[in-house]
Design a protein around this motif. Structure first.
Motif: not given
Length: 110
Positions: A95-103
């Motif tokens: 979830r955090v990687t999607l929120e912060q990194g867009g992937e």
């Protein structure tokens, strides 16, 4: 049963290595730094994800743009679970990687 200090450090070492491997195996542009028991993931947009060991509490703390989270190791499931929500660490990292990194990355078995 409480984790022994040696087992705790072994678990955290293996976990941090697994997290680094997931990021290394993607095209997501991040900088990884592992120093003094703290794994820092720096995203292209300047945000950070920080995984730090808390040996006195036998916990893993995660700091992200969305907040701070504390994880305990559950021997039964062999997973790190958030002490407030019960969320699996791998789910939070995705979830955090999607929120912060867009992937969206898959952190299976974490």
């Amino acid at each position: 049963m409480s984790l022994s200090e040696a087992r705790y450090h072994d678990l955290i070492d293996a976990l941090q290595e697994s997290v680094e491997d997931v990021f290394d195996d993607t095209s997501l542009d991040v900088d990884l730094e592992n120093s003094g028991g703290v794994l820092t993931v720096r995203f292209d947009n300047g945000s950070q994800l920080i995984l730090s060991r808390q040996p006195a509490l036998r916990q893993l703390w995660v700091a992200a743009r969305s907040g701070g989270f504390h994880f305990d190791y559950d021997e039964g499931s062999r997973l790190w679970l958030c002490d407030a929500s019960g969320e699996r660490l791998g789910e939070l990292l995705s979830r955090v990687t999607l929120e912060q990194g867009g992937e969206a990355l898959e952190f299976e078995d974490i």
